[in-house]
Design a protein around this motif. Structure first.
Motif, mmCIF file in Angstrom:
data_model
loop_
_atom_site.group_PDB
_atom_site.id
_atom_site.type_symbol
_atom_site.label_atom_id
_atom_site.label_comp_id
_atom_site.label_asym_id
_atom_site.label_seq_id
_atom_site.Cartn_x
_atom_site.Cartn_y
_atom_site.Cartn_z
ATOM 1 N N HIS A 16 0.860 -1.182 0.000
ATOM 2 C CA HIS A 16 0.000 0.000 0.000
ATOM 3 C C HIS A 16 0.901 1.238 0.000
ATOM 4 N N SER A 18 -9.437 -7.981 -3.945
ATOM 5 C CA SER A 18 -9.779 -7.137 -2.795
ATOM 6 C C SER A 18 -11.197 -6.627 -3.001
ATOM 7 N N VAL A 19 -11.848 -6.174 -1.949
ATOM 8 C CA VAL A 19 -13.121 -5.476 -2.201
ATOM 9 C C VAL A 19 -12.837 -4.242 -3.046
ATOM 10 N N MET A 20 -11.564 -3.811 -3.055
ATOM 11 C CA MET A 20 -11.175 -2.693 -3.919
ATOM 12 C C MET A 20 -11.083 -3.114 -5.386
ATOM 13 N N ARG A 28 -12.193 3.895 -2.258
ATOM 14 C CA ARG A 28 -12.383 4.912 -1.237
ATOM 15 C C ARG A 28 -11.262 5.920 -1.431
ATOM 16 N N ILE A 62 -6.623 5.714 -1.956
ATOM 17 C CA ILE A 62 -6.009 4.437 -2.356
ATOM 18 C C ILE A 62 -6.268 4.166 -3.834
ATOM 19 N N TYR A 84 -3.954 1.490 -5.370
ATOM 20 C CA TYR A 84 -4.295 0.135 -4.896
ATOM 21 C C TYR A 84 -5.576 -0.358 -5.577
ATOM 22 N N PRO A 125 -10.456 -10.369 -0.203
ATOM 23 C CA PRO A 125 -10.618 -10.122 1.231
ATOM 24 C C PRO A 125 -11.352 -8.809 1.479
ATOM 25 N N GLY A 126 -12.130 -8.786 2.538
ATOM 26 C CA GLY A 126 -12.678 -7.521 3.019
ATOM 27 C C GLY A 126 -11.659 -6.866 3.917
ATOM 28 N N TYR A 127 -12.137 -6.133 4.938
ATOM 29 C CA TYR A 127 -11.204 -5.480 5.851
ATOM 30 C C TYR A 127 -10.717 -6.490 6.890
ATOM 31 N N ASN A 139 -3.025 -3.037 7.565
ATOM 32 C CA ASN A 139 -4.222 -2.305 8.003
ATOM 33 C C ASN A 139 -4.139 -1.796 9.432
ATOM 34 N N LEU A 184 -5.361 1.570 10.241
ATOM 35 C CA LEU A 184 -6.820 1.721 10.098
ATOM 36 C C LEU A 184 -7.539 1.124 11.300
ATOM 37 N N PHE A 210 -12.121 5.298 11.838
ATOM 38 C CA PHE A 210 -12.141 4.369 10.706
ATOM 39 C C PHE A 210 -12.673 3.016 11.169
HETATM 40 C C1 GCO Z 1 -7.711 0.445 2.842
HETATM 41 C C2 GCO Z 1 -7.495 -1.008 3.181
HETATM 42 C C3 GCO Z 1 -8.057 -1.909 2.084
HETATM 43 C C4 GCO Z 1 -8.042 -3.341 2.588
HETATM 44 C C5 GCO Z 1 -8.400 -4.401 1.604
HETATM 45 C C6 GCO Z 1 -9.862 -4.520 1.421
HETATM 46 O O1 GCO Z 1 -6.745 1.219 2.869
HETATM 47 O O2 GCO Z 1 -8.886 0.771 2.569
HETATM 48 O O3 GCO Z 1 -6.119 -1.289 3.377
HETATM 49 O O4 GCO Z 1 -7.257 -1.736 0.924
HETATM 50 O O5 GCO Z 1 -6.761 -3.674 2.994
HETATM 51 O O6 GCO Z 1 -7.746 -4.219 0.399
HETATM 52 O O7 GCO Z 1 -10.087 -5.597 0.531
#
Ligand code: GCO
Length: 257
Positions: free
Chosen positions: A100, A148-150, A155, A158, A161, A191-193, A199, A202, A208
């Motif tokens: 990241h 990733s959920v990303m 958001r 990022i 990423y 993966p979610g959070y 992380n 966060l 957060f």
């Molecule tokens: C962020 C998080 C996310 C999670 C993950 C979710 O900064 O919002 O690090 O990127 O790690 O990728 O799937």
């Protein structure tokens, strides 16, 4: 008659299989590596730092698991070309390594953009291309990309990423389409959070943390070990007719507005 109570279920038995899991010194990669090894696979661990990798390998060996070590940078094409042939046949490739470099898009340096795209996306191409050659020869292989959920939503701060993980979802589908005729199944895990080192800032941020737990139907962060079952599933015969999919292990966050 075998004792069916203790014999591994052949659908999920990875005995005799060799897996390479990138970024497996810690976090999600370590959890998936441990799960694959517990299912019978010999797992080649990967990370950039040989000493950290050795410590992780020794921990898993004390648990009775079969692991090897391959320290190389997944962003280094020459290191990949040099290392992969020396590892022996790879039946299961988990492209998990990721970094990241968070920051507002207008302030994001080109170096931070390039570094995240190279480690989180290009590395999967470089490793997939190298490992798939042997899988094609053997007419069998499993590739799992840590999306990733990303891969679906973004958001602020990022963008690099999210772009990489979105690309990784489509690379997963492209690999599935191109290598399916060779009996190679390629899928993603989203993966979610999760409570990982990446992380930690966060999780330790009260606002957060409250926001994420409120947005997640299961009202909590995930633990890396909660990815292991999906990794074993996608690495095993149980998923031989599944390819081009991304399975989200996200506490339901993508289901919620
Ligand atoms: C962020 C998080 C996310 C999670 C993950 C979710 O900064 O919002 O690090 O990127 O790690 O990728 O799937």
């Amino acid at each position: 008659m075998p004792d069916t109570q203790t014999a591994p279920n052949p659908l999920f038995d990875l005995t005799g299989r060799r897996a390479l899991v990138t970024g497996s010194s810690r976090g999600l990669g370590l959890a998936m590596a441990r799960g694959l090894a517990r299912a019978g696979a010999t797992v080649v661990l990967n990370g950039r730092d040989p000493a950290t990798l050795r410590t992780t390998a020794e921990t898993l060996r004390t648990e009775g698991l079969n692991v090897e070590e391959a320290a190389f940078d997944v962003a280094d094409e020459e290191a990949i070309r040099r290392t992969i042939p020396s590892l022996g046949p790879i039946d299961i490739l988990v492209n998990n390594a990721g970094i990241h470099r968070r920051g507002p898009l207008t302030d994001l340096s080109t170096e931070d953009w390039d570094a995240v795209l190279r480690t989180n996306l290009t590395s999967a191409f470089l490793l997939g291309r190298e490992v798939a050659r042997g899988m094609i020869e053997r007419r069998r292989g499993k590739i799992i990309n840590t999306c990733s959920v990303m891969s679906e939503v973004a958001r602020p701060t990022i963008a690099n990423y999210a772009a990489a993980k979105g690309g990784l979802k489509m690379l997963t589908r492209a690999m599935a389409v191109e290598w399916g005729p060779h009996n190679i199944q390629v899928n993603g895990i989203g993966p979610g959070y999760m409570r990982t080192e990446l992380n930690r800032p966060l999780v330790e941020n009260p606002e957060f943390n409250q926001w994420i737990c409120g947005r997640t139907p299961l009202r909590r962060w995930g633990d890396p070990e909660e990815l292991a079952g999906t990794a074993v599933y996608l690495a095993s015969p149980a998923s031989d007719f599944i390819t081009g999919q991304v399975i989200y292990v996200d506490g339901g966050i993508l289901a919620a507005l």
